[in-house]
Design an enzyme around this catalytic site. Structure first.
Site, PDB file in Angstrom:
ATOM      1  N   HIS A  73      -8.001  16.228  58.089  1.00  0.00           N
ATOM      2  CA  HIS A  73      -9.112  17.138  58.359  1.00  0.00           C
ATOM      3  C   HIS A  73      -9.004  18.407  57.493  1.00  0.00           C
ATOM      4  CE1 HIS A  73     -12.102  19.055  61.163  1.00  0.00           C
ATOM      5  NE2 HIS A  73     -11.516  20.142  60.709  1.00  0.00           N
ATOM      6  N   GLU A  74      -7.855  19.056  57.563  1.00  0.00           N
ATOM      7  CA  GLU A  74      -7.686  20.308  56.808  1.00  0.00           C
ATOM      8  C   GLU A  74      -7.667  20.022  55.303  1.00  0.00           C
ATOM      9  OE1 GLU A  74      -8.221  22.891  58.442  1.00  0.00           O
ATOM     10  OE2 GLU A  74      -7.901  22.054  60.446  1.00  0.00           O
ATOM     11  N   HIS A 126     -11.214  20.035  54.113  1.00  0.00           N
ATOM     12  CA  HIS A 126     -11.667  21.405  53.818  1.00  0.00           C
ATOM     13  C   HIS A 126     -11.100  21.868  52.473  1.00  0.00           C
ATOM     14  CE1 HIS A 126     -13.660  22.543  57.543  1.00  0.00           C
ATOM     15  NE2 HIS A 126     -12.615  22.238  58.300  1.00  0.00           N
ATOM     16  N   GLU A 144     -17.415  21.820  57.275  1.00  0.00           N
ATOM     17  CA  GLU A 144     -16.945  20.898  58.299  1.00  0.00           C
ATOM     18  C   GLU A 144     -17.342  19.462  57.960  1.00  0.00           C
ATOM     19  OE1 GLU A 144     -14.955  22.038  60.462  1.00  0.00           O
ATOM     20  OE2 GLU A 144     -14.749  20.374  61.874  1.00  0.00           O
TER      21      GLU A 144
END
Lengths: 502, 502
Positions: free
Chosen positions: A263-264, A267, A293
């Site tokens: 997820h990170e 980003h 997001e």
């Protein structure tokens, strides 16, 4: 005009440096700072944010922007320079509306609140942080009042998702909700998925290393970033050459660290993909919270929870954890990673129920800002909504209203809508990438991600903030924001997983 | 006046915050920053140092200081307020002499040079960094030229050791040298000390943990600090509540990490011991480079290489490394830790030859600044002096002129005299503590350090920069700077160790 533009860029580079230095203060606060540093760190953040604000609202910038605006409008809309003048002007005008002293005071308060929250949460002690949250609500309202608005949350939403308002979000979320609720019901009725295979003991060191290997393969560049441990995972950037992520590892919850790492990294890949030409300007960052997001969710969910991804990575994971996973089939593992189960914690939620968590927060934020609810009633209201919407209950606040950092480190209002916008957009962008490159799913099965990553860089990442969320969505996907690809993706995926289509 | 003083303090607190934020940028650069962050980090440091300089030289501060000076002089000399006005005025006047643009340009250059050095040193490539060093020499001279001076190095020395000049240091060092050289000769003639027990393999993790345990016991406060790994050990401070140290571990050199950990903890205990009332002002830091070094050396050498220290800690160290040290006696170990042997590397040097390393650097700095030597001739001159003064030779530059970070991250001039001043003062302060508390050596034998630490806090640490090096030396020890206690300490210690006295 060239000279004026250079002068503007010099000013902006200074603001950019100060903003990034401030981000380092936050990063250090969450990663390595000893507790004795907390009080001074609050003051340092206040000092820096005041400075950033002063420099960003310097009248000289205003004058230059005014002089440069006609020039900017004479250039091609897509040129870097036109975008720089246009976007900077919007940011300048927003910043200029709020007094520097107010911003400093508010960010000082946020730092104090954050520190109290880090103690209140493990102690399950809402009362400890309640007076701070009262002040946060007050600051949030006062911040909004510096702007014109239809709904008091609109200016706060505008900070992270420019162009979005309560009047556009409410019906959008309503639409989505109407489609999601029956889908959640159908999936949870149909399948009783076993995920105990993820609840064994997986030593931290091996989990950490596996996550690092996965994101390197996805395309996260460790020469321009690193991963550290924090209580709450996040991505932060100190320059286009230094985009860092953090995560946490739970030894009895295998998917937690890996998916939050992906997820990170999603980003971070967005920020790492911005073209170097934009470095040092307000264009050198993702364009909105929702679009940001969309990239974390695309990599985490659409890629990281897909059958194809695990066809490639599961044998490797089995090699790392032979005792725990040797006897677990790929199918069983893939189903476990996609288990739909209403739960208490947003960041642990499955793809289907996740948006219900977001909508609870969105509605509560609005109620607080509208004055329809008091801060002291928040824990109870939280529990009621979780019972009503998700059918789960916990008498404490640690896994209730205290679970997310957002309200305890920033404003109430504008913090959560981006998560659901991101989910919606993740499918819309992926859908467009597939239309351009139908071979992507086959490549993923082989552990190759460069076509997908390349399409995203070309059509989204490299532009930074040159275009608004709405502009870039239209440019990259050919249509405005729509929930259709997202709903189709969910129905298809969970239909296959649970045999709903059959 | 009270109001003006408060206004001054507000200004100074902002400068203090910005300085500390800048220190965090440096800390991160050496500990965790990925290499992609280097270019932007240089710009960020430049931006911050320019700001610090602008804020520190703000005319408003000058005006307030002028108005407050008579008031400050009317107060007791020892009061915090009198000291604040007096010391700030000296710092202000020094800062105001140098243009902000020059400072920014210079610190940008230092950041670039540092980055090149981190690559040039492992590659043993002086040529790579030579053009940078040429510019550094030029910047150093130009910086000095903003001040009146007798010797061009004086203003640079004044930055770190206010009140010291070439004309005071040369005879002082000459004196010391005359006593040291025969002592080194006597010790190396007499004893052929075996230190192979320190050259076995000592795993990093256990070394690290042992060092952490030792400094906790000495009095370093981990709630207000932490230790991380870097190529070159250092101490840095982000507030009185956050004083960090770094070190490096060599698995085949047991004393290296431990002694450098104690060394940096000595610096840090000085800063951690400053009274909280001085926080946020220019008084909240050690008073000079020499006095600072006196504390790192006191803890590292006078305590950490003493027989008493090892009477307490050696059995514990043997427990950690039973295979390596089980058969090595306390006496043999203590002698090994104090082996005198002329060598190439300053930071590895024993107590006796250490100052000879410093004097070489001091003399070369002066020669460069005086224009008597060119940068290109530095490596050769370095080699010659090492051969002449220490009798050692290495054809490369990695362990020659490239070994220390100082010239590659700051000015040439003013960087090294503090080390020898520190050695001299370490014995002078310790001597005074012993006179007040003759029980200290017995306590050290039992692993108790609080009497010594308490005396240092009371007589030195808590005052921060309230007094100059000369003032605090006189106050704490009853006499001006003198080499007598240092010479007596060395003669006594090495006399006993090598039987010179018998």
């Amino acid at each position: 005009m060239k000279e004026k533009l250079e002068e503007l860029k010099r000013h902006l580079a200074e603001v950019y440096d100060l903003e990034n230095v401030t981000s380092l203060l936050y990063w250090d606060q969450s990663t390595y700072m000893p507790k004795g540093g907390a009080a001074a760190r609050g003051r340092q953040l206040g000092t820096m944010e005041k400075l950033v604000h002063e420099k960003m609202t310097d009248l000289q910038i205003g004058r230059l922007l005014e002089e440069l605006t006609p020039y900017g409008e004479s250039l091609e809309y897509d040129s870097d320079e036109a975008a720089l003048i246009r976007v900077t002007r919007r940011k300048y005008e927003r910043a200029a509306k709020v007094p520097a002293a107010f911003m400093a005071e508010m960010s000082n308060h946020f730092a104090d609140t954050y520190q109290v929250w880090t103690e209140a949460r493990p102690a399950d002690n809402f009362a400890k942080v309640e007076p701070f949250l009262e002040k946060t609500l007050d600051y949030s309202r006062r911040l909004a009042e510096y702007f014109p608005y239809n709904h008091i949350a609109d200016p706060l939403i505008g900070y992270s998702d420019e162009g979005m308002t309560v009047s556009t979000l409410r019906p959008l979320f309503q639409d989505l909700r109407e489609q999601l609720v029956p889908l959640v019901k159908a999936v949870t009725d149909r399948a009783d998925v076993e995920n105990t295979c993820l609840r064994q003991t997986f030593p931290e060191k091996e989990q950490w290393q596996f996550g690092m290997d996965v994101i390197r393969q996805l395309g996260y560049d460790f020469d321009r970033g690193r991963q550290d441990k924090t209580h709450h995972p996040f991505m932060t950037k100190f320059s286009l050459g230094d985009v860092r992520i953090t995560t946490r590892v739970k030894e009895n919850q295998l998917e937690e660290a890996l998916l939050s790492t992906i997820h990170e990294a999603g980003h971070a890949m967005y920020e790492q993909g911005i073209q170097m030409e934009l470095e040092g300007t307000p264009l050198a960052s993702g364009t909105s919270s929702g679009v940001h997001e969309s990239q974390s969710r695309l990599w985490e969910n659409i890629v990281g929870r897909s059958r194809g991804f695990w066809e490639h990575f599961y044998p490797k994971l089995q090699e790392v954890f032979p005792e725990q996973l040797g006897a677990v089939s790929l199918d069983a593992f893939h189903r476990a990673v996609n288990k739909v189960e209403p739960s208490l914690i947003r960041t642990d939620a499955d793809e289907l129920t996740y948006n219900l968590h977001v909508m609870i927060r969105f509605d509560l934020e609005l109620a607080l800002l509208e004055g329809k609810m008091a801060v002291k009633d928040l824990p109870e209201a939280w529990r009621e909504r979780y019972k009503a919407d998700l059918g789960v209950f916990d008498p404490g606040d640690k896994n209730g209203v205290l679970q997310d950092v957002h309200w305890f480190a920033g404003t109430i209002g504008g913090s959560f809508q981006g998560y659901t916008l991101g989910n919606i957009l993740s499918a819309q962008f992926y859908d467009a990438a597939l239309r351009a490159h139908p071979e992507i799913p086959d490549q993923i099965r082989k552990g190759e991600f460069s076509t997908l990553h390349g399409w995203l860089k070309e059509n989204l990442y490299r532009h930074g903030s040159k275009y608004t969320a709405m502009e870039i969505t239209k440019r990259a996907t050919g249509s405005p924001l729509t929930i259709q690809p997202y709903i189709a993706y969910l129905k298809n995926k969970f239909g296959e997983l649970c045999g709903l289509n059959g």
